[in-house]
Design an enzyme around this catalytic site. Structure first.
Site, PDB file in Angstrom:
ATOM      1  N   HIS A 195       4.074   1.289   2.129  1.00 33.75           N
ATOM      2  CA  HIS A 195       5.263   0.619   1.575  1.00 33.75           C
ATOM      3  C   HIS A 195       5.879   1.473   0.465  1.00 33.75           C
ATOM      4  O   HIS A 195       7.097   1.596   0.361  1.00 33.75           O
ATOM      5  CB  HIS A 195       4.879  -0.736   0.962  1.00 33.75           C
ATOM      6  CG  HIS A 195       4.308  -1.714   1.934  1.00 33.75           C
ATOM      7  ND1 HIS A 195       2.980  -2.085   1.931  1.00 33.75           N
ATOM      8  CD2 HIS A 195       4.892  -2.414   2.926  1.00 33.75           C
ATOM      9  CE1 HIS A 195       2.772  -2.980   2.878  1.00 33.75           C
ATOM     10  NE2 HIS A 195       3.908  -3.194   3.504  1.00 33.75           N
ATOM     11  N   SER A 207      -1.697  -3.484   5.846  1.00 37.59           N
ATOM     12  CA  SER A 207      -2.252  -4.519   4.969  1.00 37.59           C
ATOM     13  C   SER A 207      -3.494  -5.145   5.605  1.00 37.59           C
ATOM     14  O   SER A 207      -4.356  -5.667   4.905  1.00 37.59           O
ATOM     15  CB  SER A 207      -1.202  -5.604   4.724  1.00 37.59           C
ATOM     16  OG  SER A 207      -0.028  -4.999   4.253  1.00 37.59           O
ATOM     17  N   HIS A 252       0.861  -1.188   0.000  1.00 36.21           N
ATOM     18  CA  HIS A 252       0.000   0.000   0.000  1.00 36.21           C
ATOM     19  C   HIS A 252       0.895   1.236   0.000  1.00 36.21           C
ATOM     20  O   HIS A 252       2.133   1.113  -0.041  1.00 36.21           O
ATOM     21  CB  HIS A 252      -0.963  -0.024   1.192  1.00 36.21           C
ATOM     22  CG  HIS A 252      -0.280  -0.263   2.508  1.00 36.21           C
ATOM     23  ND1 HIS A 252       0.656   0.595   3.038  1.00 36.21           N
ATOM     24  CD2 HIS A 252      -0.373  -1.296   3.389  1.00 36.21           C
ATOM     25  CE1 HIS A 252       1.090   0.139   4.191  1.00 36.21           C
ATOM     26  NE2 HIS A 252       0.499  -1.024   4.431  1.00 36.21           N
ATOM     27  N   GLU A 305       7.653   3.617  10.689  1.00 37.14           N
ATOM     28  CA  GLU A 305       7.452   3.869  12.118  1.00 37.14           C
ATOM     29  C   GLU A 305       6.119   3.307  12.608  1.00 37.14           C
ATOM     30  O   GLU A 305       5.879   3.241  13.800  1.00 37.14           O
ATOM     31  CB  GLU A 305       7.485   5.377  12.388  1.00 37.14           C
ATOM     32  CG  GLU A 305       8.868   5.954  12.301  1.00 37.14           C
ATOM     33  CD  GLU A 305       8.914   7.430  12.674  1.00 37.14           C
ATOM     34  OE1 GLU A 305       7.831   8.062  12.725  1.00 37.14           O
ATOM     35  OE2 GLU A 305      10.018   7.933  12.888  1.00 37.14           O
TER      36      GLU A 305
END
Ligand code: PAF
Length: 285
Positions: free
Chosen positions: A39, A188, A36, A150
Site C-alpha cells: 500500500h 494483508s 503494508h 497489480e
C-alpha cells in the site's frame, strides 16, 4: 503536516474543493487498511504524480462473499494512521458502513467481461462489491488519479473497465506487486498465516515465475499449467483454485503465449486464500 482523518463524504468534498480552487492535482489510494509496504508503494506513486493524496480506508462488506472472511479481516486504523503520517498524506478518508451504504442503498455496479472467471467465478458477487465501492470512492473524492496494485490484477482490469464505461474522469495507475525477499506477494492476509503456512506460501510466486519462464520459452500451456497446479499441491497448498494463462488486457484464456499474457493463480492454505500473478513475456520480446 498533520494527517486529517475524515469520516463523511461532505467533509471530503469540502477539502477537495479547496485543493481544486488552488489548481492542485488530487490522487486517491483506495485501501481496506491493514497497510503494508505494498500500500505504501501506491502512496509513494501517488505522491510523485499529484500534489494532494487521499488514502481511503474502508473494509467494504459488499465485496466479501464469506462472512467469516469479513469478520477476520484485520482492522488496524491506529497503526495505519501511524504508517501514513510520515508519508505526508493529506487525508485518510475512513467512513463507516452507514456513511457508505445508508438506508435504502440499492445500487450495484456490475462489470461484465473481465470480472467473469478466475476470482469472479470463485467469489460470487466479489467484483460487484469492488466495482460499486470503487465507483463511489472515485466519485466521492473526484480524484484525478487513482492507484491500484497489480497484485489484484483482475481487480485492476475491472476498475479500468468501469472507469472507461462510466466516463469517470480519473486516470487509473497500476503499480507493480511488492514482494518479500522470498517473493511472496505482500498481502494483508499474510499476517494470518501460521509459521508452517508462511513457509509454504512462497511456492505460489516461485511456481508462477518458473512456469512463466517455461511458457515464454515455448513450452506447451496445458502441460505447464497442469504441472504448476501439481507443484502447488505438492508444496502443501490445501486447495489450488486456479492457475491460468490469460490475455493481459481481456483476461480471455490463452492456449499459448502471444502478445501480452499473464499467468494468474489462487490457492488456499487452511482458511486463507492467496492470489498472485506474473507477466509472461513472449519469446524475442
Ligand atoms: O484492493 C482492495 O483493498 C479493495 O478491493 C479496494 C480496491 C480498496 C476496494 O474495497
Amino acid at each position: 503536516m498533520t494527517l486529517s482523518v475524515l469520516r463523511t463524504v461532505a467533509s471530503l468534498r469540502d477539502r477537495v474543493q479547496i485543493w481544486r480552487r488552488a489548481g492542485e492535482r488530487v490522487a486517491v489510494v483506495p485501501t481496506m487498511g491493514a497497510l503494508h509496504q505494498g500500500h505504501l508503494s501506491l502512496v509513494e506513486a501517488a505522491k510523485t504524480r499529484a500534489k494532494r493524496v487521499i488514502v481511503t480506508l474502508f473494509v467494504n462488506p459488499k465485496q466479501f462473499n464469506n462472512a467469516s472472511d469479513l469478520a477476520a479481516y484485520p482492522r488496524t486504523e491506529e497503526d495505519d494512521t501511524a504508517k501514513l503520517t510520515p508519508l505526508d498524506v493529506d487525508v485518510l478518508f475512513a467512513p463507516g458502513v452507514e456513511e457508505m451504504y445508508g438506508s435504502g442503498f440499492s445500487t450495484t455496479v456490475s462489470v461484465g467481461g473481465v470480472s467473469e472467471g478466475l476470482c469472479g467465478a470463485h467469489r460470487p458477487g466479489h467484483f460487484d462489491g469492488v466495482a460499486t465501492v470503487v465507483t463511489k470512492l472515485l466519485l466521492q473524492s473526484g480524484a484525478d488519479l487513482a492507484c491500484f496494485g497489480e497484485k489484484d490484477f483482475q481487480q485492476l482490469l475491472v476498475v479500468r473497465r468501469l472507469v472507461a464505461d462510466l466516463n469517470i474522469p480519473t486516470e487509473i495507475l497500476g503499480c507493480p506487486t511488492i514482494r518479500e525477499a522470498d517473493r511472496l506477494a505482500l498481502s494483508s492476509r499474510n499476517a494470518r498465516l501460521t509459521p508452517e503456512q508462511r513457509r509454504i506460501a512462497p511456492a505460489i510466486a516461485r511456481t508462477l515465475f518458473e512456469s512463466a519462464k517455461r511458457l515464454a520459452s515455448g513450452e506447451d500451456a496445458t502441460s505447464t499449467l497442469d504441472a504448476a497446479r501439481a507443484t502447488l499441491a505438492t508444496a502443501g497448498f490445501d486447495r489450488v483454485e486456479y492457475v491460468e494463462l490469460r490475455d493481459a488486457e481481456t483476461l480471455q484464456p490463452l492456449a499459448h503465449v502471444c502478445g501480452h499474457a499473464r499467468l494468474l493463480a489462487a490457492a488456499w492454505l487452511g482458511e486463507i486464500r492467496l492470489i498472485d500473478n506474473v507477466p509472461v513475456l513472449p519469446r524475442n520480446s
